[in-house]
Design a protein around this motif. Sequence first.
Motif, PDB file in Angstrom:
ATOM      1  N   VAL A  40      80.709  -4.240  68.368  1.00 67.50           N
ATOM      2  CA  VAL A  40      80.352  -5.589  67.899  1.00 67.50           C
ATOM      3  C   VAL A  40      80.284  -6.536  69.094  1.00 67.50           C
ATOM      4  CG1 VAL A  40      81.017  -7.519  66.416  1.00 67.50           C
ATOM      5  CG2 VAL A  40      81.378  -5.162  65.623  1.00 67.50           C
ATOM      6  N   ASP A  41      81.235  -6.388  69.999  1.00 65.85           N
ATOM      7  CA  ASP A  41      81.247  -7.228  71.204  1.00 65.85           C
ATOM      8  C   ASP A  41      79.982  -7.007  72.031  1.00 65.85           C
ATOM      9  OD1 ASP A  41      82.800  -9.185  72.614  1.00 65.85           O
ATOM     10  OD2 ASP A  41      83.136  -7.676  74.175  1.00 65.85           O
ATOM     11  N   ASP A  42      79.604  -5.745  72.190  1.00 58.88           N
ATOM     12  CA  ASP A  42      78.345  -5.436  72.891  1.00 58.88           C
ATOM     13  C   ASP A  42      77.184  -6.178  72.239  1.00 58.88           C
ATOM     14  OD1 ASP A  42      79.607  -3.691  74.649  1.00 58.88           O
ATOM     15  OD2 ASP A  42      79.038  -1.873  73.540  1.00 58.88           O
ATOM     16  N   GLY A  43      77.172  -6.166  70.915  1.00 57.63           N
ATOM     17  CA  GLY A  43      76.089  -6.827  70.197  1.00 57.63           C
ATOM     18  C   GLY A  43      76.065  -8.323  70.447  1.00 57.63           C
ATOM     19  N   PHE A  44      77.235  -8.934  70.375  1.00 58.17           N
ATOM     20  CA  PHE A  44      77.289 -10.388  70.627  1.00 58.17           C
ATOM     21  C   PHE A  44      76.902 -10.711  72.066  1.00 58.17           C
ATOM     22  CE2 PHE A  44      79.831 -10.814  66.686  1.00 58.17           C
ATOM     23  CZ  PHE A  44      79.176 -11.916  66.137  1.00 58.17           C
ATOM     24  N   ASN A  45      77.270  -9.835  73.008  1.00 59.21           N
ATOM     25  CA  ASN A  45      76.900 -10.074  74.406  1.00 59.21           C
ATOM     26  C   ASN A  45      75.387 -10.032  74.589  1.00 59.21           C
ATOM     27  OD1 ASN A  45      79.504 -10.492  75.277  1.00 59.21           O
ATOM     28  ND2 ASN A  45      79.835  -8.324  75.787  1.00 59.21           N
ATOM     29  N   ILE A  46      74.746  -9.053  73.964  1.00 55.20           N
ATOM     30  CA  ILE A  46      73.284  -8.960  74.064  1.00 55.20           C
ATOM     31  C   ILE A  46      72.653 -10.193  73.416  1.00 55.20           C
ATOM     32  CG2 ILE A  46      71.256  -7.692  73.229  1.00 55.20           C
ATOM     33  CD1 ILE A  46      72.931  -5.110  73.549  1.00 55.20           C
ATOM     34  N   ALA A  47      73.169 -10.562  72.256  1.00 56.33           N
ATOM     35  CA  ALA A  47      72.637 -11.748  71.573  1.00 56.33           C
ATOM     36  C   ALA A  47      72.774 -12.972  72.473  1.00 56.33           C
ATOM     37  CB  ALA A  47      73.368 -11.964  70.247  1.00 56.33           C
ATOM     38  N   SER A  48      73.948 -13.095  73.085  1.00 54.80           N
ATOM     39  CA  SER A  48      74.216 -14.244  73.932  1.00 54.80           C
ATOM     40  C   SER A  48      73.291 -14.279  75.148  1.00 54.80           C
ATOM     41  CB  SER A  48      75.687 -14.194  74.366  1.00 54.80           C
ATOM     42  OG  SER A  48      75.971 -15.258  75.234  1.00 54.80           O
ATOM     43  N   GLU A  49      73.079 -13.115  75.743  1.00 55.13           N
ATOM     44  CA  GLU A  49      72.186 -13.042  76.916  1.00 55.13           C
ATOM     45  C   GLU A  49      70.795 -13.561  76.587  1.00 55.13           C
ATOM     46  OE1 GLU A  49      71.994  -8.894  78.006  1.00 55.13           O
ATOM     47  OE2 GLU A  49      74.186  -8.756  78.152  1.00 55.13           O
ATOM     48  N   HIS A  50      70.396 -13.383  75.302  1.00 53.61           N
ATOM     49  CA  HIS A  50      69.025 -13.711  74.926  1.00 53.61           C
ATOM     50  C   HIS A  50      68.951 -14.918  73.999  1.00 53.61           C
ATOM     51  CE1 HIS A  50      67.448 -10.093  76.878  1.00 53.61           C
ATOM     52  NE2 HIS A  50      68.575  -9.514  76.474  1.00 53.61           N
ATOM     53  N   GLY A  51      70.047 -15.631  73.902  1.00 52.68           N
ATOM     54  CA  GLY A  51      70.041 -16.853  73.098  1.00 52.68           C
ATOM     55  C   GLY A  51      69.849 -16.626  71.611  1.00 52.68           C
ATOM     56  N   ALA A  52      70.238 -15.443  71.153  1.00 56.56           N
ATOM     57  CA  ALA A  52      70.086 -15.146  69.724  1.00 56.56           C
ATOM     58  C   ALA A  52      71.327 -15.584  68.962  1.00 56.56           C
ATOM     59  CB  ALA A  52      69.859 -13.649  69.522  1.00 56.56           C
ATOM     60  N   SER A  53      71.113 -16.081  67.754  1.00 56.71           N
ATOM     61  CA  SER A  53      72.221 -16.558  66.933  1.00 56.71           C
ATOM     62  C   SER A  53      72.471 -15.563  65.789  1.00 56.71           C
ATOM     63  CB  SER A  53      71.875 -17.937  66.379  1.00 56.71           C
ATOM     64  OG  SER A  53      72.918 -18.391  65.566  1.00 56.71           O
ATOM     65  N   ILE A  54      73.623 -14.898  65.866  1.00 52.38           N
ATOM     66  CA  ILE A  54      73.950 -13.841  64.894  1.00 52.38           C
ATOM     67  C   ILE A  54      74.563 -14.456  63.639  1.00 52.38           C
ATOM     68  CG2 ILE A  54      75.439 -11.825  64.497  1.00 52.38           C
ATOM     69  CD1 ILE A  54      73.081 -11.339  66.456  1.00 52.38           C
ATOM     70  N   ASN A  55      74.041 -14.083  62.475  1.00 51.99           N
ATOM     71  CA  ASN A  55      74.630 -14.608  61.237  1.00 51.99           C
ATOM     72  C   ASN A  55      75.212 -13.531  60.327  1.00 51.99           C
ATOM     73  OD1 ASN A  55      72.449 -13.466  59.901  1.00 51.99           O
ATOM     74  ND2 ASN A  55      71.264 -15.369  59.954  1.00 51.99           N
ATOM     75  N   GLU A  56      75.272 -12.292  60.805  1.00 49.17           N
ATOM     76  CA  GLU A  56      75.854 -11.225  59.988  1.00 49.17           C
ATOM     77  C   GLU A  56      76.177 -10.014  60.846  1.00 49.17           C
ATOM     78  OE1 GLU A  56      74.507 -10.200  55.775  1.00 49.17           O
ATOM     79  OE2 GLU A  56      73.613  -8.552  56.921  1.00 49.17           O
ATOM     80  N   VAL A  57      77.330  -9.423  60.596  1.00 53.02           N
ATOM     81  CA  VAL A  57      77.687  -8.143  61.214  1.00 53.02           C
ATOM     82  C   VAL A  57      77.784  -7.110  60.094  1.00 53.02           C
ATOM     83  CG1 VAL A  57      79.493  -6.824  62.377  1.00 53.02           C
ATOM     84  CG2 VAL A  57      78.896  -9.116  63.198  1.00 53.02           C
ATOM     85  N   ALA A  58      76.968  -6.051  60.207  1.00 49.28           N
ATOM     86  CA  ALA A  58      77.005  -4.975  59.215  1.00 49.28           C
ATOM     87  C   ALA A  58      77.775  -3.793  59.790  1.00 49.28           C
ATOM     88  CB  ALA A  58      75.585  -4.546  58.851  1.00 49.28           C
TER      89      ALA A  58
END
Lengths: 325, 325
Positions: B168-186
Amino acid sequence: MSDLPSRITITEEGPREGFQIESGAISTNRKVELINALSHTGLSAIQVCSFVNPKLVPGWADAGEVVNAIQVVDGVTYTALWFNQKGIERALQHTDKLTLAGCIHLCASEAFGISNLHRDRETNLQAMRQQTINHQSGGIAVTKISVMAAFGCNFSADVPTANVLQAVDDGFNIASEHGASINEVALADTMGWATPSRIVAVTGAVRERWPDVPIRLHLHDTRGIGISNAWAAMQLGVDRFDTTVGGLGGCPFARQPGASGNIATEELLLLAHEEGIDTGVDINALLECVALAEDIVGRQLPGALLRGGNLERYRQAARSGHGAA
Amino acid sequence: MSDLPSRITITEEGPREGFQIESGAISTNRKVELINALSHTGLSAIQVCSFVNPKLVPGWADAGEVVNAIQVVDGVTYTALWFNQKGIERALQHTDKLTLAGCIHLCASEAFGISNLHRDRETNLQAMRQQTINHQSGGIAVTKISVMAAFGCNFSADVPTANVLQAVDDGFNIASEHGASINEVALADTMGWATPSRIVAVTGAVRERWPDVPIRLHLHDTRGIGISNAWAAMQLGVDRFDTTVGGLGGCPFARQPGASGNIATEELLLLAHEEGIDTGVDINALLECVALAEDIVGRQLPGALLRGGNLERYRQAARSGHGAA
């Protein structure tokens, strides 16, 4: 989850529940084959047959022959089901192999009793008084109370918890009248109405009123949520369950052809073992019995684990460097 | 049970999960027929197809034709699955009907990723960075993180909770690198390893670390205890679930032919409704879709409720004086 038991005891009812409902004729030999295989899985109790009217339940016309042919294994208790004096007499011919316990059968839904047993509450109570006398005359101690339709009923719908308490109370009154000492109350979800909350409500109410009497749950998986009910019960500390290998059986009541049977033994084993609860049963040996049961009835049974695969097998493969065994 | 949600949201994935795995060819028309029927049950989200390599998944070679033919219903969100740039391009041809959300796919078990995606962790992270760029270039917002094998793995067996947190942390890091805003973790129980305790441990750990991000559970019923896992999750307040009508689907991983698919939509509906949790779905209409799905795939599906019968039907019959409807 602090009330989880460290160990649960399972009564395997697959032979009795399954062979009474399968449509095709199953030979005595094959019934015996399954019971003998189940005897070597670590199960401590197996209900092997019903001594009931062969005209009504042709699948158990050979109950006596089955008992004669099974090879009993030390440490396994073999039981049977019956509902009348004729059944008692047949069961008494097999005390060399069967452990006979008298049961007082009650219905939490009078509509179910009327429809399926053709008895209203009073008529059934009178029948149970007579049957208690018959048991005792035959030298069979009456030790169990069993309440059918304890969580709901296809005929009367929701069953108030008060009705369950009334039924259990009726059972204790009959036992008391006849000097019988009850050591177990079984609550049966005969038609698959239980939900986790109903398990909590009904089991809790019975335990609150009779705190010293162990509760057994007989759960059907008619609507697919049986294992969540078993989990709710284990969280309350319930440690006695009836199950059937592969989920054998069905719902012979209320026009439900093709309905699922009891909760599957192997699924309850998996859930228990994975949650750190001992059962004494070898799940791989039990899965071999599932495969055998499917071969005997000629169809895939509802239990998913045979095809899903026991987790321990994958753990062993992963440890040995070969994943996805 | 104080954390039970008052309402849960179900994403119906039967078409996508089911038609990718059925062995016989299923016509485009029949796929459309099921999706159209599901659209009128009250479901708010349906995953209708996969845009994947037709050589690897021939069942979805006609994904585009299916989307072209479905009749969209107001209030229903239609989604699809894809894993690469080619899939993105195909999905982008259907923005008139599909709601496209970019997802960052991660594996809590590296062994699973290597075996099934042919990517170790670093390779997958690099691929997900590129896919995030591709999504954004196509105008698709990246809003989801999905973790496969979050509860166990047929290749590496038990998956430590720390691995899930890392993914999950990896996912948030990638999102953060690309300015993506995550609204759900499956969290996906891809191979059916979850148990109630694992649900509590993993879901709890993710929620503790990211308390503001809603968690979705994608549960398979590979070993028959999926509904007990869903119940454990609801008790924690989890309110987003993926399910499949009738339990369509299977486990395409790790040599498990015949294994059960996802938890059945209708069984989760029954459990929720009986526990007083709203779903917005008409269970009787959904059961008609189960019957249709069985007709389409030509076999009985694992869900028990179609044959067991919705409890509300029995309640209505009991109220009208006709039990056992």
